[in-house]
Design an enzyme around this catalytic site. Structure first.
Site, mmCIF file in Angstrom:
data_model
loop_
_atom_site.group_PDB
_atom_site.id
_atom_site.type_symbol
_atom_site.label_atom_id
_atom_site.label_comp_id
_atom_site.label_asym_id
_atom_site.label_seq_id
_atom_site.Cartn_x
_atom_site.Cartn_y
_atom_site.Cartn_z
ATOM 1 C CG ASP A 1 17.467 5.139 -35.195
ATOM 2 O OD1 ASP A 1 18.105 5.461 -36.217
ATOM 3 O OD2 ASP A 1 17.202 5.949 -34.297
ATOM 4 C CG ASN B 1 14.480 7.540 -44.068
ATOM 5 O OD1 ASN B 1 14.114 6.394 -43.810
ATOM 6 N ND2 ASN B 1 14.853 8.387 -43.104
#
Ligand code: FPP
Length: 256
Positions: A46, A94
């Site tokens: 991330d 996503n």
């Protein structure tokens, strides 16, 4: 392994002293990995977007830097003796990102498949829902898996992956195979990673402290390690720190 670390040019510089210290530290790491029973590390990569925007770059360049770092960290994890690595490359959520960013990640994956076919020690497994993926990409993932089957180091790449989705998929798979009663053993043997041990250590970068639907089933007893660094800045030295921290944890698996 020390080749993986940055090199200083001036022998008198503090950077070189730092390097020497790390070299000693590094030489211990494979033994720490072995003696602590660390077989499987999973990474939540991330912070690519924030890494880029903090440098006034488009988010897509954050993913390019992230993909470069992913290769370095996978190689380093393999070098220190970890046998399985799983990375969270693209989640079922996503797709909600701007089209431009989604396309950039798909392009990086596509390019990586070309490079990956030249690797000679890595066995690839793409975990996630492949039915809703571009058939051309899906076909390439399957070919790479077939080409690399049986190799000594396993890299699981979570792509179009969601942990809850995986559990539903595992249950449906078992039902389709005639199962009439679900047990833990049945789910474990039907999740995508059924031929791997559960992750011993899950590392999340990007100063976020959650699991985000990653390996929901497999993470029941994983040790968690959070780094403040954004993924493109997370380096082999940081893997060493996580490994050392892992070796100090007392894993009781519900016992005393
Ligand atoms: C999270 O950062 C990262 C992703 C959603 C994509 C990860 C992709 C890569 C590392 C590159 C492609 C991978 C392969 C296997 C070639 P974020 O964008 O959510 O960062 P932010 O929280 O700072 O916005």
């Amino acid at each position: 392994m020390t080749r993986e670390l940055p090199r200083g040019k001036d022998p008198g510089s503090p950077f070189v002293m730092f390097k020497k210290k790390k070299r000693v530290l590094n030489e211990d790491i494979p033994e720490i990995v072995r003696s602590s029973g660390l077989r499987h590390i999973a990474y939540i990569m991330d912070g690519n977007g924030r890494w880029a925007t903090s440098r006034s770059l488009p988010r897509e360049l954050g993913h390019s830097a992230g993909a470069k770092n992913f290769k370095e960290i996978v190689r380093y994890s393999k070098n220190i003796g970890v046998r399985y690595v799983t990375v969270y490359a693209f989640s079922t959520e996503n797709w909600k990102r701007p089209q431009r960013e989604v396309s950039a990640i798909m392009k990086l994956l596509d390019q990586y498949i070309d490079e990956a076919s030249l690797e000679d020690e890595i066995e690839f497994l793409f975990i996630g829902d492949r039915e809703n993926v571009d058939p051309r990409i899906a076909e390439r993932l399957t070919s790479l898996e077939k080409l690399t089957a049986g190799r000594s180091f396993r890299l699981n790449i979570a792509f179009n992956y969601g942990g809850r989705d995986e559990i539903v998929h595992a249950v449906n798979k078992a039902i389709s195979a005639g199962c009439t009663e679900i047990s833990e053993k049945i789910i474990s043997s039907n999740v995508y990673t059924c031929d791997c041990p559960d992750p011993d250590l899950i590392i999340r970068t990007g100063a976020e402290y959650r699991i985000s639907n990653f390996l929901m089933w497999q993470s029941a007893y994983s040790e968690l390690y959070f780094s403040e660094k954004m993924w493109p800045e997370f380096k082999p030295q940081d893997v060493d720190s996580a490994v050392i921290e892992f070796s100090k944890r007392k894993r009781r698996f519900g016992g005393v």
